[in-house]
Design an enzyme around this catalytic site. Structure first.
Site, PDB file in Angstrom:
ATOM      1  N   GLU A 157       0.975  -1.096   0.031  1.00  0.00           N
ATOM      2  CA  GLU A 157      -0.162   0.060   0.093  1.00  0.00           C
ATOM      3  C   GLU A 157       0.795   1.424   0.019  1.00  0.00           C
ATOM      4  OE1 GLU A 157      -2.934  -0.098  -0.843  1.00  0.00           O
ATOM      5  OE2 GLU A 157      -3.029  -2.291  -0.701  1.00  0.00           O
ATOM      6  N   GLU A 158       2.142   1.067   0.498  1.00  0.00           N
ATOM      7  CA  GLU A 158       2.857   2.365   0.541  1.00  0.00           C
ATOM      8  C   GLU A 158       3.667   2.752  -0.709  1.00  0.00           C
ATOM      9  OE1 GLU A 158       3.469   4.580   2.516  1.00  0.00           O
ATOM     10  OE2 GLU A 158       3.013   4.152   4.544  1.00  0.00           O
ATOM     11  N   SER A 159       3.977   1.515  -1.398  1.00  0.00           N
ATOM     12  CA  SER A 159       4.795   1.698  -2.461  1.00  0.00           C
ATOM     13  C   SER A 159       4.694   1.022  -3.802  1.00  0.00           C
ATOM     14  CB  SER A 159       6.298   1.803  -2.046  1.00  0.00           C
ATOM     15  OG  SER A 159       6.601   0.552  -1.931  1.00  0.00           O
TER      16      SER A 159
END
Length: 767
Positions: free
Chosen positions: A640-642
């Site tokens: 979800e971050e990257s």
């Protein structure tokens, strides 16, 4: 991205021909042995065959791959097929080095030698029928770098003699036309480009042909014009140059009309400026509009404005307003905006323009702009009301939401407006009102069944039934939810609540679970089932061969109409994780109504592509070291971050896989005795995962292992989470669902849902 040779390595092997000649090793055995010693032990033996090399190929760097392929090509009695395959792979490595160093200060003798070796390798590779066309194409590309136009044309003509794919034929014809240009054979080039336009009218090759035909005419005009104004001007007819000018103008304008942001657009615009200054009669209002649009698309707003003002200003009032806005002249942009609405009230472009203007205004001025818009005679008033609601505080915002729900029930904003109204009632609900709101939520889930909010409505219908002590009804809602939306965050929450009601199971959804079976090995993108057999195209043999040789970028470069499963796999294999994930996720979302095609399981490869286990060994290792119970939790966070993009940079300047802020990463690194000299170090996957796992572990410890609060803290910061806990009075022992919905930052609310949804999808896929 594939690594390339160091200059010193190429210099060392320039003087050996073992990579080209059969059964012959390099002149210097010492150099050869030194190079061979860099390979894994199983590849250093005297007799190594291609299939053995391919087993280790993904784990080798660029230099090792070249050494290993050279070693394979020195094998005695190597079958012809393997010779052609190894030659092709080595030729591609040499070619990529040549392309990378084409404009760099590298010894020209080295380049020349490397071109010869690459050409010889592809000459050998073309004997393989499956690699013939690709080899011929690469010969033409290398010969172009080498400046050997005869070799270029011979290769392209050979390619045409055996090609049946229209794209291959068009590319070869285009390459031949460019070769004529480079050789200054202008008539041949013009004829070739004209044929491409006729035979392949809707391709990029036809588009490029327009540019070159226009440039050929422009060049001739330029030469004639200069001659006309020289001492020899009497030897020319006065109007000769104007004929070529008209031809150039025709091609250039057609190009800009079809591709205003194309690779040649900037060059065309520069030439059109010269033409316009020479003779304004050539370019009428419609042509000026085409030029203006091209300038705008290429972010040259001052030039675009200049041209649009020369045309019918009223007809292009939206474009003029847009230019003023981009140039920072906001008052003029607003004036033109309202003039455009008055003149064209049904033109929806005002919405896009209004939003863009608002980004350059403060909150109050933006609100006033939408207020003024609401009083205008416009279409899509629901959009205006929504933007007013976004910029208004409670309780006034509720009035706007009510207007959308009442007067625009089919609006794309209706479901969200309904939810925001419901949430305010839920926050204040007591006694019988809880039951009423629960019923409303159930009805909204049916009303907005195709909206992404449907599972949220249905979940809260169950939740409120629980609050009203109607567990039987709550169980019905939860069961419906998990059956209808099994992969959605709210479907997952419904499953946990249903198990609690029916079986008395503890609802530990927001806690890290005990790890499921995980293999402590590096994960790789699984090969699609029967990949070649499933393709409906003539290039099957070539694709099969390229897959076997791990030349995945070659397949993508051909722009074939491939199934999404194959495309996503190829993106993953070429280190484009973000594209692979998004491609697979989009398909799964669009096919969500088809339960079989979107079934969440480990045998559905698209789920694995959407939720890969990249850097799995590092994640498991560092999670164990940091005391994070379940590595899937860190996988979910990274996804979800990257999207596993190692060089990801957020708008807030967070970096790398775990999206670490440089200051945070430096603090964590200091505690380990690691010195962060430059923030670019955070793009190293190993270091980023190490620091990210430790930071995640620290926020988990801060909140006594509470995954919900830890994830909220990872996104919004510990102080924001602690403040929210205080605001909600004893949340640690309270209801986590209220915490998620009531967190003050929308980004954090969405982030919590995404991470936990991904976490449980990982556990379901790789159970």
């Amino acid at each position: 991205m594939r690594q390339y040779f160091l200059f010193s390595f190429f210099l060392a092997i320039v003087f050996c021909s073992g990579c080209v000649r059969e059964n012959q090793k390099p002149i210097s055995n010492l150099t050869y042995n030194q190079q061979l010693s860099t390979l894994p032990s199983e590849l250093q033996k005297e007799h190594v065959y291609l299939n053995e090399l391919l087993n280790d190929y993904d784990n080798l760097n660029g230099e090792q791959r070249a050494v290993a392929l050279e070693h394979v090509l020195t094998q005695a009695n190597l079958p012809n097929v393997e010779q052609s395959e190894a030659a092709y792979m080595l030729g591609r490595i040499y070619q990529q080095w040549l392309e990378k160093n084409k404009d760099k200060q590298v010894d020209q003798l080295v380049k020349k030698q490397k071109c010869k070796e690459a050409l010889a390798l592809f000459d050998k590779a073309k004997t393989n029928p499956a690699l013939r066309n690709n080899s011929l194409w690469h010969i033409s590309e290398i010969a172009t770098i080498y400046g050997e136009e005869k070799i270029v044309r011979q290769a392209l003509n050979d390619l045409l003699s055996g090609a049946s794919n229209p794209n291959v034929i068009a590319a070869a014809r285009y390459g031949l036309a460019q070769s004529y240009l480079r050789a200054n054979q202008m008539d041949n080039a013009a004829d070739a480009f004209k044929k491409i336009r006729v035979e392949f009218p809707d391709t990029n090759y036809a588009l490029g042909a327009m540019y070159y035909l226009g440039t050929l005419a422009y060049t001739q005009f330029d030469q004639e014009y200069k001659l006309r104004n020289s001492q020899q001007q009497n030897s020319l007819k006065t109007q000769d140059y104007r004929v070529q000018l008209k031809i150039a103008l025709q091609y250039y304008l057609e190009y800009l009309q079809k591709s205003p942001s194309g690779r040649f657009a900037t060059d065309i615009l520069a030439k059109l400026e010269i033409i316009y200054k020479l003779d304004k009669d050539f370019i009428n209002a419609d042509k000026l509009a085409i030029i203006a649009n091209a300038y705008f698309v290429n972010s040259q707003y001052k030039a675009a404005l200049n041209y649009w003002l020369k045309v019918d200003a009223d007809k292009h009032i939206f474009e003029i307003a847009d230019c003023f806005m981009e140039l920072g002249q906001i008052k003029l942009a607003q004036e033109k905006l309202f003039q455009s609405i008055e003149k064209y009230p049904t033109d929806k472009r005002y919405l896009t323009l209004s939003k863009a203007i608002c980004e350059k205004l403060n909150k109050q001025d933006a609100y006033e702009l939408w207020q003024k818009l609401s009083k205008s005679k416009i279409c899509n008033k629901d959009e205006v009301i929504w933007n007013l609601a976004k910029r208004t505080s409670l309780p006034q915002a509720l009035n706007y939401y009510q207007q959308i729900v009442t007067y625009y029930p089919t609006s794309v904003y209706a479901a969200e407006a309904q939810w925001r109204m419901f949430w305010q009632r839920i926050r204040q609900s007591k006694g019988k009102s809880v039951i009423a709101i629960g019923n409303w939520c159930s009805a909204a889930a049916k009303k907005y069944s195709h909206s992404r909010l449907a599972p949220r409505f249905l979940f809260w219908a169950g939740k409120l039934s629980e609050v009203a002590s109607n567990k039987q009804q709550a169980a019905i809602y939860y069961q419906q939810n998990q059956e209808l939306y099994p992969t959605d965050y709210y479907g997952q929450r419904a499953k946990a609540r249903y198990a609690y009601i029916k079986n008395g199971n503890k609802d530990n959804y927001f806690e890290l679970q005990l790890p499921v079976r995980m293999n402590n090995q590096q994960w790789d993108w699984p090969l699609p089932t029967n990949i070649v057999e499933s393709l409906q195209m003539k290039e099957k043999d070539t694709i099969k061969e390229l897959i076997y040789l791990k030349q995945y970028d070659e397949i993508l470069a051909q722009n074939l109409d491939l199934p999404v499963e194959v495309l996503a796999w190829l993106k993953g294999k070429t280190k484009q994780a973000m594209e692979a994930i998004n491609m697979a996720a989009k398909w799964l979302q669009e096919e969500g109504s088809n339960k079989e095609s979107s079934k969440l399981s480990d045998d559905n490869l698209l789920w694995q592509y959407s939720y890969p286990l990249l850097y799995n060994r590092e994640i498991i290792t560092y999670c164990q070291g940091a005391g994070i119970v379940d590595p899937f939790f860190l996988h979910a966070l990274i996804r979800e971050e990257s999207r596993y993009e190692i060089r990801a940079v957020s708008s807030a300047k967070a970096l790398g896989l775990c999206q670490l802020m440089p200051a945070t990463a430096t603090g964590v690194a200091k505690s380990l005795g690691i010195n962060i000299i430059d923030s670019s170090q955070l793009f190293d996957p190993d270091l980023n995962i190490k620091l990210g796992s430790l930071y995640l572990s620290s926020v988990l410890k801060t909140f006594n292992g509470n995954g919900l609060l830890a994830i909220a803290s990872y996104n919004a910061g510990s102080n924001a989470v602690k403040g929210q806990i205080q605001n909600q009075q004893g949340l640690l022992t309270g209801d986590p669902d209220y915490f998620v919905e009531d967190f003050p930052y929308r980004e954090t609310r969405d982030y919590i849902r995404k991470v936990f949804s991904s976490y449980y999808r990982y556990r379901q896929i790789y159970h």
